[in-house]
Design an enzyme around this catalytic site. Structure first.
Site, PDB file in Angstrom:
ATOM      1  N   ASN A  47     -12.105  -0.778  -1.246  1.00  0.00           N
ATOM      2  CA  ASN A  47     -11.466  -1.294  -0.032  1.00  0.00           C
ATOM      3  C   ASN A  47     -12.303  -0.957   1.193  1.00  0.00           C
ATOM      4  O   ASN A  47     -12.694   0.203   1.384  1.00  0.00           O
ATOM      5  CB  ASN A  47     -10.080  -0.650   0.143  1.00  0.00           C
ATOM      6  CG  ASN A  47      -9.413  -1.085   1.448  1.00  0.00           C
ATOM      7  OD1 ASN A  47      -9.034  -2.242   1.591  1.00  0.00           O
ATOM      8  ND2 ASN A  47      -9.291  -0.168   2.404  1.00  0.00           N
ATOM      9  N   GLU A  48     -12.581  -1.953   2.004  1.00  0.00           N
ATOM     10  CA  GLU A  48     -13.229  -1.774   3.324  1.00  0.00           C
ATOM     11  C   GLU A  48     -14.338  -0.722   3.289  1.00  0.00           C
ATOM     12  O   GLU A  48     -14.363   0.204   4.115  1.00  0.00           O
ATOM     13  CB  GLU A  48     -12.178  -1.420   4.389  1.00  0.00           C
ATOM     14  CG  GLU A  48     -11.251  -2.562   4.687  1.00  0.00           C
ATOM     15  CD  GLU A  48     -10.339  -2.370   5.904  1.00  0.00           C
ATOM     16  OE1 GLU A  48     -10.281  -1.257   6.456  1.00  0.00           O
ATOM     17  OE2 GLU A  48      -9.679  -3.347   6.281  1.00  0.00           O
ATOM     18  N   ASN A  73      -6.738   1.652   2.649  1.00  0.00           N
ATOM     19  CA  ASN A  73      -7.461   2.911   2.828  1.00  0.00           C
ATOM     20  C   ASN A  73      -6.981   3.973   1.840  1.00  0.00           C
ATOM     21  O   ASN A  73      -7.752   4.840   1.424  1.00  0.00           O
ATOM     22  CB  ASN A  73      -7.294   3.420   4.265  1.00  0.00           C
ATOM     23  CG  ASN A  73      -7.939   2.498   5.285  1.00  0.00           C
ATOM     24  OD1 ASN A  73      -8.761   1.649   4.942  1.00  0.00           O
ATOM     25  ND2 ASN A  73      -7.572   2.637   6.538  1.00  0.00           N
ATOM     26  N   GLN A 107       1.311  -5.970   5.787  1.00  0.00           N
ATOM     27  CA  GLN A 107       1.696  -5.660   4.411  1.00  0.00           C
ATOM     28  C   GLN A 107       3.050  -6.305   4.145  1.00  0.00           C
ATOM     29  O   GLN A 107       3.493  -7.109   4.962  1.00  0.00           O
ATOM     30  CB  GLN A 107       1.719  -4.151   4.227  1.00  0.00           C
ATOM     31  CG  GLN A 107       0.360  -3.503   4.532  1.00  0.00           C
ATOM     32  CD  GLN A 107       0.283  -2.009   4.204  1.00  0.00           C
ATOM     33  OE1 GLN A 107       1.197  -1.403   3.698  1.00  0.00           O
ATOM     34  NE2 GLN A 107      -0.864  -1.414   4.546  1.00  0.00           N
ATOM     35  N   GLU A 144       0.854  -1.190   0.000  1.00  0.00           N
ATOM     36  CA  GLU A 144       0.000   0.000   0.000  1.00  0.00           C
ATOM     37  C   GLU A 144       0.888   1.238   0.000  1.00  0.00           C
ATOM     38  O   GLU A 144       1.977   1.239   0.601  1.00  0.00           O
ATOM     39  CB  GLU A 144      -0.891  -0.007   1.251  1.00  0.00           C
ATOM     40  CG  GLU A 144      -1.728   1.270   1.380  1.00  0.00           C
ATOM     41  CD  GLU A 144      -2.858   1.172   2.407  1.00  0.00           C
ATOM     42  OE1 GLU A 144      -2.956   0.156   3.117  1.00  0.00           O
ATOM     43  OE2 GLU A 144      -3.647   2.135   2.482  1.00  0.00           O
ATOM     44  N   TYR A 165      -7.150  -8.539  11.662  1.00  0.00           N
ATOM     45  CA  TYR A 165      -5.879  -8.266  12.339  1.00  0.00           C
ATOM     46  C   TYR A 165      -6.013  -8.715  13.792  1.00  0.00           C
ATOM     47  O   TYR A 165      -7.057  -8.498  14.414  1.00  0.00           O
ATOM     48  CB  TYR A 165      -5.546  -6.779  12.283  1.00  0.00           C
ATOM     49  CG  TYR A 165      -5.237  -6.281  10.885  1.00  0.00           C
ATOM     50  CD1 TYR A 165      -4.004  -6.536  10.307  1.00  0.00           C
ATOM     51  CD2 TYR A 165      -6.183  -5.574  10.152  1.00  0.00           C
ATOM     52  CE1 TYR A 165      -3.709  -6.081   9.019  1.00  0.00           C
ATOM     53  CE2 TYR A 165      -5.894  -5.116   8.868  1.00  0.00           C
ATOM     54  CZ  TYR A 165      -4.650  -5.379   8.303  1.00  0.00           C
ATOM     55  OH  TYR A 165      -4.368  -4.936   7.041  1.00  0.00           O
ATOM     56  N   GLU A 167      -6.485  -9.056   3.521  1.00  0.00           N
ATOM     57  CA  GLU A 167      -5.695  -8.382   4.563  1.00  0.00           C
ATOM     58  C   GLU A 167      -5.779  -9.247   5.805  1.00  0.00           C
ATOM     59  O   GLU A 167      -6.870  -9.437   6.364  1.00  0.00           O
ATOM     60  CB  GLU A 167      -6.220  -6.976   4.873  1.00  0.00           C
ATOM     61  CG  GLU A 167      -5.853  -5.944   3.846  1.00  0.00           C
ATOM     62  CD  GLU A 167      -6.213  -4.521   4.257  1.00  0.00           C
ATOM     63  OE1 GLU A 167      -6.086  -4.190   5.456  1.00  0.00           O
ATOM     64  OE2 GLU A 167      -6.626  -3.758   3.376  1.00  0.00           O
TER      65      GLU A 167
HETATM   66  O1  AHR Z   1      -3.138  -2.514   6.228  1.00  0.00           O
HETATM   67  C1  AHR Z   1      -3.402  -1.309   6.892  1.00  0.00           C
HETATM   68  C2  AHR Z   1      -4.834  -0.823   6.710  1.00  0.00           C
HETATM   69  O2  AHR Z   1      -5.699  -1.713   7.354  1.00  0.00           O
HETATM   70  C3  AHR Z   1      -5.366  -0.785   5.295  1.00  0.00           C
HETATM   71  O3  AHR Z   1      -5.056   0.388   4.642  1.00  0.00           O
HETATM   72  C4  AHR Z   1      -6.840  -0.893   5.488  1.00  0.00           C
HETATM   73  O4  AHR Z   1      -7.495  -1.478   4.397  1.00  0.00           O
HETATM   74  C5  AHR Z   1      -6.989  -1.679   6.767  1.00  0.00           C
HETATM   75  O5  AHR Z   1      -7.873  -1.101   7.649  1.00  0.00           O
END
Ligand code: AHR
Length: 524
Positions: free
Chosen positions: A189-190, A89, A367, A44, A261, A309
């Protein structure tokens, strides 16, 4: 932590205190082939992932395109197959055309997602060159936050249309005679997250995703399209978001995305070590949700999951910080330093992804470099492997052929976040061609080793022990740093044996292990 400790076998004295787990493997019990796209990553335009991560023209090891060759070498060693780009994001405010053409004419823009300045020195043409050198497939995300169908069509025309139109000719004029042939496309994205630029309701996004998918398919019917799913299993709209989006877009998309995450919260290591239980639940829930929409629509099609992700991320520390006030280029953002426990969790998350290979057919660890990443760099300085690099690289290298259904018997322990969970988690792969059988296993227990026995009597090609690797340490908080880049690494498994029928391996407390058995005729 309450541990349910099952009695060990009665005979040898060592076994009287050893916790036991077991599994029977059957080469016919196939989940699905190992999908190479499981070993994806994510670049990213965020923090130092691109600038001073993959790209640093002044670095002594930079190549003629400004890419760090040390990072390229580590990316190949990591075994990455697919890279999602350019966000995240970031993409929800990105204008792709800012990043093409002569560098001196490219605008500097505010990146509102990460409160920084984007110089646009790297755009899709540079990234495609980097991807070719790294030998990875590109997964391209379009901006459906501040933009829409037309801009998605434009970037598609630029990257994939062969020639003879304004944007394909612009690409050719910019040095890429051949189209990039990008197959896998993320529709935003999201978009379920209120933090997302251009955040939408499921209904609004479902309509936009369907319209964008329809348009992209008119341009190129064979594209593989990913609709945004939930940003985490904790989102209030988890499940209902996917239902509504797929009601609009089911026949037009191939995937729904999942993001997750994990972090150790409030010192609760036991729950953190069992993070894969949440990933299992996430996948099972979204598969059920997608299938129920498909059933209601009387569709013959199945929607797969793109877990594009996932990682360990100390998100609560990031959220606790003061938001940045300045506008910097490539600031240091979420450069989490990973420890031994984090690496065990990452290894376990890969076990979960492999276990679901029938429906999770693409995945990206988020990432790749510096930003919550397996690879770290210093500007002008070294690049090194974080602890989490090791289970990823070994899994990507060894998982081949088919994923086998793995029914485990294991002692359990209680967790605050996931209830009673098995101490041991494992998955196995079998490559009929080479004869390799590989078992990936974790021991989540914080105090005791567990002896895992794997019954291979159903394999008739007489495998032998080929290699066995373990990641563990007396200090679960140990990390790798620029000064001590190999403080935590894989070591040959200490207690492992195979009698021609049963593999016995002792999994140290809080550890990740991979064992490869090779048939007599195997060549690797
Ligand atoms: O990977 C970091 C961020 O986490 C990304 O930009 C977003 O898609 C997610 O919330």
């Amino acid at each position: 932590m309450t541990a349910t400790r099952q009695p060990a076998a009665a005979t040898p004295s060592r076994r009287e205190t050893m916790l036991l787990a077991s599994v029977v493997l059957d080469p016919a019990a196939v989940v699905a082939p190992v999908n190479r796209r499981t070993f994806g990553s994510f670049v990213e335009h965020m923090g130092r992932c691109v600038y001073t991560g993959i790209y640093e023209p002044d670095h002594p090891l930079a190549d003629e395109d400004g890419f760090r060759t040390d990072v390229l070498a580590l990316t190949r060693e990591l075994g990455v197959t697919l890279v999602r780009y350019p966000g995240g994001n970031f993409v929800s405010g990105y204008r792709w055309e800012d990043g093409v053409g002569p560098r001196e004419h490219r605008p500097r823009r505010r990146d509102l997602a990460w409160h920084s300045v984007e110089t646009n020195e790297v755009g899709i043409d540079e990234f495609a060159r980097w991807a070719a050198k790294a030998e990875v497939e590109i997964m391209y995300a379009v901006n459906l936050g501040t933009r829409g169908v037309q801009e998605a069509l434009d970037v598609h025309e630029y990257v994939n249309h062969p020639e003879g139109t304004t944007l394909s000719e612009l690409r050719r004029a910019n040095g890429a005679a051949k189209p990039y042939g990008i197959t896998l496309w993320c529709l935003g994205n999201e978009m379920d997250g209120p933090w997302q630029l251009g955040h939408k309701s499921a209904h609004e996004y479902g309509l936009l995703a369907a319209a964008t998918a329809r348009a992209l398919r008119s341009a190129e019917p064979g594209l593989e399209l990913v609709a945004c799913g939930s940003s985490s299993s904790g989102m209030p709209t988890f499940g209902t978001w996917e239902t509504t989006v797929l009601e609009h877009a089911y026949e037009l998309v191939d995937y729904v995305s999942c993001h997750a995450y994990y972090e150790e919260l409030d010192g609760d290591l036991g729950s953190f070590l069992a993070s894969a239980v949440d990933m299992d639940h996430f996948v099972d829930s979204i598969v059920a949700t997608a299938d129920s929409v498909g059933a209601r629509l009387r569709s013959k099609k199945k929607i797969n999951l793109s877990f594009d992700e996932w990682n360990v991320w100390y998100l609560s520390r990031f959220q606790g910080q003061e938001p940045p006030t300045g506008w910097d280029v490539a600031p240091r953002v979420i450069e989490d330093e990973y420890n031994v426990a984090d690496a065990v969790v990452v290894g376990n998350l890969l076990i979960s992804l492999l276990r679901h290979s029938d429906r999770v057919t693409a995945a990206c660890q988020a990432q790749l470099v510096n930003v919550i990443a397996p690879i770290r760099t210093e500007p002008g300085g070294p690049a090194w492997r974080q602890t989490i690099f090791h289970p990823f690289a070994k899994t990507a290298a060894l998982a081949r052929g088919n994923v086998l259904r793995t029914r485990l018997t294991s002692p359990t322990y209680g967790t605050a976040r996931h209830g009673e969970v098995p101490m041991v988690d494992a998955v196995a792969t079998h490559d009929a061609e080479s004869g390799d059988v590989v078992i990936f296993a974790v021991n989540r227990d914080q105090t005791d080793p567990v002896e895992l026995t794997v019954d291979l009597r159903l394999f008739d090609d007489e495998p032998r022990l080929a290699e066995a690797w373990t990641l563990t340490d007396d200090d679960l908080r140990a990390t790798n740093t620029a000064r001590h880049p190999d403080r935590v690494t894989l070591r040959a498994t200490e207690r492992v044996s195979f009698d021609g029928r049963t593999l016995t391996v002792v999994l140290p407390r809080v550890s990740w292990t991979a064992v490869r058995l090779r048939s007599a005729g195997g060549e690797r």
